[in-house]
Design an enzyme around this catalytic site. Structure first.
Site, short mmCIF file in Angstrom:
data_model
loop_
_atom_site.label_atom_id
_atom_site.label_comp_id
_atom_site.label_asym_id
_atom_site.label_seq_id
_atom_site.Cartn_x
_atom_site.Cartn_y
_atom_site.Cartn_z
N LYS A 144 0.83 -1.30 -0.06
CA LYS A 144 0.02 -0.08 0.12
C LYS A 144 1.04 1.36 -0.03
O LYS A 144 2.05 1.17 0.20
CB LYS A 144 -0.75 0.04 1.22
CG LYS A 144 -1.96 -1.17 1.37
CD LYS A 144 -2.79 -1.39 -0.04
CE LYS A 144 -4.16 -2.19 0.38
NZ LYS A 144 -3.66 -3.91 0.06
C1 LIG Z 1 -5.34 -4.82 0.51
C2 LIG Z 1 -6.39 -4.57 0.63
C3 LIG Z 1 -7.33 -5.20 1.50
C4 LIG Z 1 -6.83 -6.03 2.84
O1 LIG Z 1 -5.87 -5.44 3.38
P1 LIG Z 1 -4.91 -6.44 4.36
O2 LIG Z 1 -4.01 -5.29 5.24
O3 LIG Z 1 -4.02 -7.07 3.13
O4 LIG Z 1 -5.64 -7.25 5.04
C5 LIG Z 1 -8.68 -5.26 1.55
N1 LIG Z 1 -9.17 -4.62 0.32
C6 LIG Z 1 -8.44 -3.78 -0.32
C7 LIG Z 1 -9.09 -3.36 -1.58
C8 LIG Z 1 -6.97 -4.05 -0.50
O5 LIG Z 1 -6.31 -3.45 -1.60
#
Ligand SMILES: *Cc1c(COP(=O)(O)O)cnc(C)c1O
Length: 386
Positions: free
Chosen positions: A187
């Site tokens: 992210k």
């Molecule tokens: C990354 C992501 C998640 C989940 O996040 P985690 O920290 O990996 O559990 C959920 N929804 C979207 C759209 C994502 O990109």
């Protein structure tokens, strides 16, 4: 084999500064390594970033979404409307609460859920809406909250990809109902693994804390009680220290990504890929944090599969990804009655999308190199003509 002499370009790589690395070392030596002072500071800085709203940290974005749903009172018998064009955790957490995910198709221009279809999908059982801001591009937030208010629905925003994004100048997370962020390694802002929940008031924040750690409260008999079924979702102080180091750069990260996205559009203009009909993201340079840059391959005009396209990119030293296959076609969801043809825009995009490299450590030359590779492959494998 890598045909170029250039180093391999992954599709994503986190930028972590030396001060943060030293900060992690300091935490490791401090004697307090799990949830503690670093988390307190991380939550305070996140709260300040979100206009002073209460924020609680978690060990994943998946956990934040599930707890967000529980705090909103979502459970068995409820319906939650979301999009099939997302990471599968968005709808898995709806199932975890015992509720039923209801999907609506995407708007092919934004690749986000179509709000006209969302409104039509509301039933008396609908309890909450779960919008996803794919690649950091928000939906029409005014319209979303108008719909929610009109139908008295809760909103749990899956803003996993939208940290740093805005809506008409307001930061995502600084307004609205419950907002969930992920700080996964890929992210824009990372704690390696982690997440945060932005809440409406202190009561919700206390609930979030309980759900985060076994439902424990520090009141009651013997100075401790457990009055609801919580889980184990707390963030370590090592991770929170990484997050604190990242927060310093969030505006620069977003700026850099927007700039690189602009370079992508300029470099693609009038090239072989554009002529072949490759699909590009919506050109939004004000609200989106440009978490990703995905193209959609015109597979009917390319003499190759998506996997072969990605292999060709890899041969040219460039990493790519797929975000995402339409999730209602996964086995778990097919077993619940979903099938091809239900959400045609999401299915078409999901079958043809390729994520190109976009991260803050990239240069404009890196972008040019990626575009050259895509154009070359389109030139070589494309069926042009009228
Ligand atoms: C990354 C992501 C998640 C989940 O996040 P985690 O920290 O990996 O559990 C959920 N929804 C979207 C759209 C994502 O990109």
């Amino acid at each position: 084999m890598n045909q170029t002499s250039l180093p391999f370009l992954p599709f994503v790589r986190a930028e972590i500064d030396e001060e943060t690395i030293q900060g992690v070392v300091d935490v490791l030596r401090s004697g307090w390594i799990t949830t503690g002072p670093q988390n307190q500071q991380f939550e305070a800085e996140l709260s300040a970033y979100c206009g002073g709203r209460p924020v609680r940290s978690f060990n994943s974005g998946t956990a934040t979404m599930e707890i967000g749903l529980r705090i909103a009172g979502v459970g068995a018998g409820d319906e939650v409307i979301t999009t099939p064009m997302t990471w599968v955790s968005t709808s898995n957490v709806i199932l975890e609460t015992g509720a039923t995910p209801v999907f609506v198709d995407i708007d092919p221009a934004t690749r986000n859920m179509d709000l006209d279809l969302l409104e039509k999908a509301i039933t008396p059982r609908t309890k909450a809406l779960m919008p996803v801001y794919l690649s950091g591009l928000p939906v029409d937030m005014d319209r979303l909250y108008d719909i929610a208010r009109a139908h008295k629905l809760r909103v749990i925003e899956d803003a996993a990809q939208a940290f740093g994004s805005t809506w008409r100048g307001k930061r995502i997370g600084s307004f609205g109902d419950i907002v969930s962020f992920s700080f996964h390694a890929n992210k824009n802002v990372t704690t390696i693994e982690g997440g945060a929940l932005v809440l409406n008031n202190e009561e919700e924040a206390v609930l979030a804390q309980k759900y985060r750690l076994q439902g424990i409260t520090r009141t009651g008999f013997d100075g401790m009680d457990c009055d609801l079924l919580g889980g184990k979702y707390n963030l370590t102080d090592v991770a929170a220290r990484v997050g604190l180091g990242q927060l310093k750069h969030v505006e620069r990260f977003t700026e850099k990504r927007r700039q690189l996205a602009r370079v992508y559009f300029e470099a693609f203009a009038n090239g072989a890929a554009a002529k072949l009909g490759v699909g590009f993201p919506a050109q939004n340079f004000t609200d989106s944090n440009w978490h990703m840059f995905q193209i959609a391959l015109p597979l009917d005009r390319l003499k190759m599969t998506r996997a072969e396209f990605m292999a060709q990119m890899k041969e040219r030293g460039i990493g790519t990804g797929v975000h995402y296959p339409a999730l209602h076609l996964f086995t778990l969801y097919r077993a619940r009655g979903f099938h091809e043809g239900m959400f045609p825009h999401a299915e078409r995009y999901g079958a043809s999308t390729v994520t190109l490299p976009l991260f803050t450590l990239m240069s404009q030359d890196d972008v040019a190199r990626v575009v050259r590779a895509v154009d070359e492959i389109c030139e070589q494998f494309g069926q042009y003509g009228t």
